[in-house]
Scaffold this active site. Structure first.
Site, mmCIF file in Angstrom:
data_model
loop_
_atom_site.group_PDB
_atom_site.id
_atom_site.type_symbol
_atom_site.label_atom_id
_atom_site.label_comp_id
_atom_site.label_asym_id
_atom_site.label_seq_id
_atom_site.Cartn_x
_atom_site.Cartn_y
_atom_site.Cartn_z
ATOM 1 N N GLY A 70 0.814 -1.208 0.000
ATOM 2 C CA GLY A 70 0.000 0.000 0.000
ATOM 3 C C GLY A 70 0.849 1.260 0.000
ATOM 4 N N ASP A 71 1.936 1.249 0.767
ATOM 5 C CA ASP A 71 2.867 2.380 0.786
ATOM 6 C C ASP A 71 3.507 2.564 -0.587
ATOM 7 O OD1 ASP A 71 2.317 2.294 3.536
ATOM 8 O OD2 ASP A 71 4.022 0.957 3.883
#
Length: 304
Positions: free
Chosen positions: A248-249
């Site tokens: 997600g990052d």
């Protein structure tokens, strides 16, 4: 300039054992140590994509020095604030099942916050600020919203990657981008969300509440983008998932890396999904070549 802010960095100590046995001595097969924290992950991926950023946040003790030195050895610029107490260590035990033991991290004092706010006052409309991850429990739940308000006068583009009430508090300040996944979207609205139509409905709700761009990641189903130009779906590249940490990052990093160069939201969305997938298919965070190898597999379709 792109700035990332990590309130509670860590050393992620990843330990592989053949079979974990409670109450016995377990021999390590292999282990790794990486600087952890969502904002730090974003800075590391941006660096891998040859885009400069500056990592902000709070570090302390010998563990904090390890985080700082590791990042700078990779070429990531840092401007951390030193605090009392040691930066936390998170143990991620990988055996037949995956077990995590996460530290709590040092408390952030009022003087520490004043130092941070002074740094943020210098940001301008040319800058991006990525607020990623949870803050310490000793801090107010609306801490990110407080930071946003300090950035409003200078028109800084603020990206928020957080969950629950922390995220909801930021919506009235019109974050440039938010990125809940399917489960986090369900938690925000306290309802079960199963279909793509439901994801779009609630994603639009977040847009109506103030978010300029909303990306909802859906794992192997790809991702959705809700923005002023419409609703878009990105297909997910094919590959073997090796890593559950940082995808997600990486999506956020890939999006901002491309948007900062082209100002094209849909193309940025495409690079974000490729970056998130590349990390999922890697042992560590994605590298530029890995993202480029996947980019052609990400097809963007306008749904409305």
């Amino acid at each position: 300039m792109i700035y990332t802010l990590t309130f509670n960095p860590s050393i992620d100590y990843i330990v592989h054992v053949k079979e974990f046995k409670v109450g016995e001595v377990n021999r390590v097969k292999k282990d790794y140590k990486y600087p952890g924290g969502k904002g730090i992950n974003v800075s590391r991926v941006l660096n891998n994509l040859n885009v400069k950023s500056k990592a902000l946040g709070f570090i302390g003790g010998f563990t904090g020095e390890y985080v700082k030195n590791f990042l700078e050895s990779e070429g990531v610029d840092t401007n951390f604030i030193s605090t009392e107490g040691d930066t936390r260590i998170n143990v991620k035990l990988k055996a037949n099942e995956e077990t995590e033991i996460n530290g709590s991290g040092p408390d952030i004092k009022e003087d520490d916050l004043k130092k941070l706010f002074k740094k943020l006052e210098k940001l301008t409309s040319d800058d991006f600020l990525i607020l990623a991850g949870n803050v310490q429990k000793s801090l107010p739940i609306d801490m990110y919203a407080q930071i946003q308000k300090k950035c409003l006068n200078n028109n800084v583009k603020v990206i928020v990657d957080a969950t629950g009430e922390t995220l909801k508090c930021t919506l009235e300040n019109n974050p440039f981008l938010i990125k809940p996944n399917n489960d986090e979207l369900s938690d925000i609205f306290d309802t079960e969300i199963n279909t793509r139509e439901e994801i779009i409905y609630y994603g639009r709700k977040l847009s109506e509440m103030g978010a300029q761009n909303v990306i909802v990641s859906m794992a192997s189903e790809g991702a959705l983008l809700i923005c002023n130009e419409g609703v878009y779906k990105a297909s997910a590249p094919k590959g073997t998932v090796k890593n559950s940490v940082g995808s997600g990052d990486s999506l956020v990093a890939g999006f901002i890396a491309e948007y900062s160069k082209t100002l094209n939201v849909t193309e940025a969305f495409r690079w974000g999904v490729a970056s998130g997938s590349a990390t999922a298919f890697s042992v560590d965070l994605c590298k530029s070549e890995e993202v480029k190898n996947l980019i052609e597999q990400v097809n963007i379709t306008k749904l409305s």
